[in-house]
Design an enzyme around this catalytic site. Structure first.
Site, short mmCIF file in Angstrom:
data_model
loop_
_atom_site.label_atom_id
_atom_site.label_comp_id
_atom_site.label_asym_id
_atom_site.label_seq_id
_atom_site.Cartn_x
_atom_site.Cartn_y
_atom_site.Cartn_z
N ASP A 1 38.64 -3.04 19.24
CA ASP A 1 37.22 -2.73 19.12
C ASP A 1 36.92 -2.55 17.64
O ASP A 1 37.68 -1.93 16.90
CB ASP A 1 36.91 -1.44 19.88
CG ASP A 1 35.61 -1.51 20.65
OD1 ASP A 1 34.58 -1.80 20.01
OD2 ASP A 1 35.61 -1.28 21.87
N ASP B 1 31.31 -3.87 18.31
CA ASP B 1 30.37 -2.91 18.86
C ASP B 1 28.96 -3.11 18.28
O ASP B 1 28.81 -3.18 17.05
CB ASP B 1 30.88 -1.50 18.52
CG ASP B 1 30.15 -0.41 19.27
OD1 ASP B 1 30.26 -0.38 20.51
OD2 ASP B 1 29.47 0.40 18.62
N GLU C 1 29.17 -7.44 20.93
CA GLU C 1 28.33 -6.71 21.87
C GLU C 1 26.92 -6.75 21.33
O GLU C 1 26.65 -6.19 20.27
CB GLU C 1 28.81 -5.26 22.01
CG GLU C 1 28.10 -4.57 23.17
CD GLU C 1 27.96 -3.07 22.98
OE1 GLU C 1 27.80 -2.37 23.98
OE2 GLU C 1 27.99 -2.59 21.84
N HIS D 1 32.99 0.33 29.97
CA HIS D 1 33.00 1.79 29.84
C HIS D 1 31.60 2.39 29.70
O HIS D 1 31.47 3.60 29.63
CB HIS D 1 33.86 2.17 28.63
CG HIS D 1 33.25 1.67 27.34
ND1 HIS D 1 33.14 0.33 27.05
CD2 HIS D 1 32.68 2.33 26.32
CE1 HIS D 1 32.54 0.20 25.89
NE2 HIS D 1 32.25 1.39 25.42
N ASP D 2 30.57 1.54 29.59
CA ASP D 2 29.19 2.03 29.50
C ASP D 2 28.43 1.85 30.80
O ASP D 2 27.27 2.26 30.90
CB ASP D 2 28.42 1.27 28.40
CG ASP D 2 28.94 1.56 27.01
OD1 ASP D 2 29.50 2.65 26.79
OD2 ASP D 2 28.77 0.68 26.14
O1 ISL Z 1 25.03 2.50 27.33
C1 ISL Z 1 24.08 2.49 26.59
C2 ISL Z 1 23.06 3.48 26.65
O2 ISL Z 1 22.15 3.09 27.65
C3 ISL Z 1 23.89 1.48 25.59
O3 ISL Z 1 22.76 1.63 24.86
C4 ISL Z 1 25.08 1.54 24.68
O4 ISL Z 1 24.96 2.63 23.86
C5 ISL Z 1 25.08 0.27 23.94
O5 ISL Z 1 25.50 -0.64 24.90
C6 ISL Z 1 26.03 0.29 22.80
O6 ISL Z 1 27.31 0.58 23.24
C7 ISL Z 1 28.32 0.63 22.30
O7 ISL Z 1 28.01 1.42 21.17
C8 ISL Z 1 27.83 2.81 21.39
C9 ISL Z 1 28.93 3.42 22.24
O8 ISL Z 1 28.54 4.70 22.66
C10 ISL Z 1 29.24 2.59 23.46
O9 ISL Z 1 30.30 3.14 24.18
C11 ISL Z 1 29.55 1.22 22.96
O10 ISL Z 1 29.98 0.35 23.98
C12 ISL Z 1 27.82 3.44 20.03
O11 ISL Z 1 28.96 3.05 19.32
#
Ligand code: ISL
Ligand code: CA
Length: 557
Positions: free
Chosen positions: A98, A199, A255, A328-329
Site C-alpha cells: 500500500d 491510496d 484507488e 477493508h473499507d
Molecule cells: O470509506 C470511505 C469513507 O466513506 C472512503 O471515503 C475512504 O475513506 C476512501 O475510500 C479512501 O480510502 C482510503 O484512504 C483512507 C483510508 O482511511 C482508507 O482505509 C483507505 O482505503 C485514508 O487514507
C-alpha cells in the site's frame, strides 16, 4: 501477444491487523501472515496486497504513516518483513504494498518540521493557508466528518486534511515532495516488492485556488470530493512512471475515489503511461442514495449490472478493470447484495463471486470473502474502532439532528469495521486468530464460518473460490474475452456473455431469493458447465433456484 502478469493474476488483500496474530497481543502481525502463506497458496491466488505495515500512530490503522521506511512496531521488524517477502516469492507469489502518499501522519518528521515554523524549508511540504475572516480558508469538509482544515496555533495558519486531522495532506505542487515520494518508492522497489496499491491517488492534485465546494444533501460542509481528478494528477502520475515505475516490472492500482470511466482511461491507459488499473467507486455507491453513505438500501441489481457493464465495455482494449466487491473499507458483500441467513449464505456468496470473477479485469479477494464472512452484529457505538464510524455517529447525532436509535443501525450496517473483525481460522477460542484478546471482536458466527471447516468440506465457499481462480488461470476467454450483458432490465438475473474468437461462455446468476424461470439461449444448449454452485442440476432445465449460479461454455466452428 505476451500479456503482463497482472492481467493474469488474482489478488488477495490482507488487512494485517486482523489476519493472524503470532504473539498473543491481539494484533495481527507479519509473522502471522508468513505462518498462513500455505493457506493462500492452496487457494491459488497470485498476488498479496498488504494494507499498510509502516510505522504509524494508528489514528486510521496505518493509513496515517509516520515513517515510510520502518515497519509498525506491533507488526514486527524489517527482518520479519524481509522473511515474509522471501517466503512469498519462494511460493511463486508476489507482494504489492500500500502506498499512502496523499497524506502522512502528523507525526511524520516532514510534518513536524513543516509545522515548526512558517519559514522552515519543509513548510511547503503541506498545504498551509491563512485564516479567512477568522475562519477556515474554505468550506471543505473532511471525509471523516468535521472541517478539512485545522488551525495550528503556533503559526496561526490552517493546514489541510481531507481525512483525519492526524492525516495532513502533502503538497504535491511542490517538486521536492514528489521527489521525496519517488525516492522512497524506489527504495521499496529495490527491496524487491512487486507493486503498489495507491491510496486515494485521485485526490493528490487539489483544484486551483482551493475554491469552496458544493454541499451535498444532508452534509454540513463542502464535499472533499472536489479534489478528485484534479488539474495535475495525470502529470504527477506520468512523472512517477518516468521516475520510478518504468524501471521495474510492477503492478500498480490506483484507488480512485470519484473516478469516471473517462478518467479511468487516462489513469489506466493501455499505453502504460500511468497506472495499470484503478479501483472505481461507482458500483459501491449504488446503495448510497444521493451520496448518503449510511443508507440501509440494498444494492439494486439493475443499476449494478448497468454500471459494471459500462466499465466492462468502455475499458475493453483501452484500459484495464479491477474487479472487487470487498475491501477493508466496505461492509461484507453478503449483507449488501446476498443473503446472510443460514439457508442462503453460502449459496449467495458463491453466486456473487461468480458474477464478479467471470468479468474482464483483475479480481481482488478481501480476506474472509473466500469464506463468506459476514457483517458483525454490533450493539453499541462503543464497540467500533473505526474513526469514520465513530465520528459520523457523533456528528450526525450531535449536529445532524439524527435520533441515535435510527442512525446507529445504519452506521452498523455500513461501518468499515465490518470488514475488519479478525479472520476466522478455526472453531477454537477467538477463531484461532489470537491466543490473547483481539483488538476488535471476533464475529460470534466463527464456529460455523471458519477456514478449517471449509478446507475439509469440498462444497465450501473456499473451494468454490479455488475453482473460480483455476477457471481464470486456465482460460484465455475468462481473462481476455469481450463482454456483453443480456437481460439488462431483469431485476433478479445477472446474465452475461464473454466471447473471444470462436469461443464463448455464458455466466448465469440468479441474484435473488426467487426461483426463476430461465431458458438457456440455444447457442449454449449442450455446452460444457464450467462451474455451478448447486450439485447435480441440469443447466438446461429452464429454471434457476434462489442464488443459483453457473457458467457454461461453447466453442463454435
Ligand atoms: O470509506 C470511505 C469513507 O466513506 C472512503 O471515503 C475512504 O475513506 C476512501 O475510500 C479512501 O480510502 C482510503 O484512504 C483512507 C483510508 O482511511 C482508507 O482505509 C483507505 O482505503 C485514508 O487514507
Ligand atoms: Ca501480534
Amino acid at each position: 501477444m505476451q500479456q503482463p502478469w497482472w492481467k493474469q493474476s488474482i489478488v488477495y488483500q490482507i488487512y494485517p491487523r486482523s489476519f493472524m496474530d503470532s504473539n498473543g497481543d491481539g494484533i495481527g502481525d507479519l509473522n502471522g501472515i508468513t505462518s498462513r502463506l500455505d493457506y493462500l497458496q492452496q487457494l491459488g491466488i497470485d498476488v498479496i496486497w498488504l494494507s499498510p505495515v509502516y510505522q504509524s500512530p494508528n489514528a486510521d490503522n496505518g493509513y496515517d504513516i509516520s515513517d515510510y521506511e520502518a515497519i509498525m512496531r506491533e507488526f514486527g521488524s524489517m527482518a520479519d518483513f524481509d522473511r515474509l517477502l522471501a517466503a512469498i516469492h519462494q511460493r511463486g507469489m508476489k507482494l504489492v504494498m500500500d502506498l499512502v502518499v496523499n497524506h502522512t501522519s502528523d507525526e511524520h518528521a516532514w510534518f513536524i518540521e513543516s509545522r515548526s515554523s512558517r519559514h522552515h524549508p519543509r513548510r511547503d511540504f503541506y498545504i498551509w493557508r491563512d485564516p479567512v475572516d477568522g475562519h477556515e480558508p474554505n468550506n471543505w469538509g473532511s471525509f471523516f466528518s468535521g472541517p478539512a482544515w485545522k488551525l495550528d496555533p503556533g503559526s496561526g495558519q490552517y493546514y489541510l486534511h481531507l481525512f483525519a486531522p492526524k492525516q495532513p495532506d502533502l503538497n504535491w505542487t511542490n517538486p521536492q515532495v514528489r521527489q521525496a515520494v519517488f525516492d522512497m518508492m524506489t527504495r521499496w522497489c529495490d527491496k524487491g516488492i512487486d507493486g503498489f496499491r495507491m491510496d486515494v491517488i485521485s485526490l493528490i492534485s487539489k483544484p486551483e485556488g482551493l475554491p469552496d465546494a458544493p454541499v451535498l444533501p444532508g452534509e454540513l460542509y463542502g464535499t472533499p470530493g472536489i479534489c478528485a481528478n484534479g488539474p495535475h494528477v495525470h502529470d504527477y502520475l506520468q512523472e512517477m512512471r518516468q521516475a520510478v515505475l518504468r524501471h521495474y516490472d510492477l503492478m500498480t492500482v490506483g484507488e480512485c475515489a470519484g473516478v469516471t470511466v473517462g478518467e479511468a482511461r487516462k489513469y489506466a491507459n493501455a499505453d502504460g503511461s500511468e497506472l495499470n488499473m484503478v479501483f472505481q467507486f461507482e458500483h459501491m455507491s449504488l446503495d448510497c442514495p444521493e451520496g448518503f453513505k449510511w443508507s440501509l438500501s440494498p444494492l439494486p441489481l439493475v443499476p449494478l449490472k448497468e454500471n459494471l457493464s459500462k466499465w466492462q465495455l468502455e475499458l475493453d482494449g483501452k484500459a484495464w478493470n479491477s474487479l472487487y466487491f470487498c475491501n477493508h473499507d466496505q461492509p461484507r458483500i453478503i449483507n449488501r447484495l446476498g443473503d446472510p441467513s443460514p439457508q442462503y449464505r453460502e449459496r449467495s456468496a458463491k453466486c456473487i463471486a461468480t458474477c464478479l470473477h467471470l468479468m474482464q479485469g483483475t479480481p481482488y479477494i478481501y480476506q474472509g470473502e473466500e469464506l463468506g464472512m459476514t457483517n458483525f452484529p454490533w450493539s453499541s457505538v462503543e464497540e467500533f474502532n473505526d474513526l469514520e464510524s465513530i465520528n459520523a455517529f457523533n456528528e450526525l447525532t450531535q449536529k445532524g439532528g439524527w435520533d441515535p436509535a435510527v442512525i446507529f443501525p445504519m452506521i452498523a450496517h455500513k461501518s468499515r469495521d465490518n470488514a475488519r473483525t479478525p479472520m476466522q481460522w478455526d472453531a477454537t477460542p477467538q477463531a484461532g486468530f489470537t491466543t490473547g484478546t483481539p483488538w476488535l471482536p471476533v464475529n460470534p458466527n466463527y464456529p460455523e464460518i471458519n477456514a478449517a471447516e471449509q478446507l475439509q468440506r469440498p462444497d465450501s465457499v473456499y473451494h468454490y473460490y479455488q475453482q473460480l481462480i483455476r477457471l481464470r488461470h486456465d482460460s484465455e476467454l475468462v481473462k481476455y474475452g469481450h463482454y456483453e450483458l443480456l437481460l439488462a432490465q431483469d431485476p433478479d438475473l445477472f446474465v452475461y456473455r464473454r466471447y473471444l474468437e470462436t469461443k464463448q461462455l455464458l455466466c448465469v446468476c440468479n441474484v435473488s431469493r426467487q426461483t426463476r424461470q430461465f431458458d438457456l439461449p440455444g447457442a449454449f444448449k449442450g455446452g460444457r458447465v464450467l462451474i455451478h454452485n448447486l450439485p447435480e442440476l441440469a443447466a438446461e432445465r429452464g429454471q434457476l433456484e434462489p442464488y443459483e449460479a453457473y457458467v457454461i461454455s461453447r466453442t463454435g466452428e
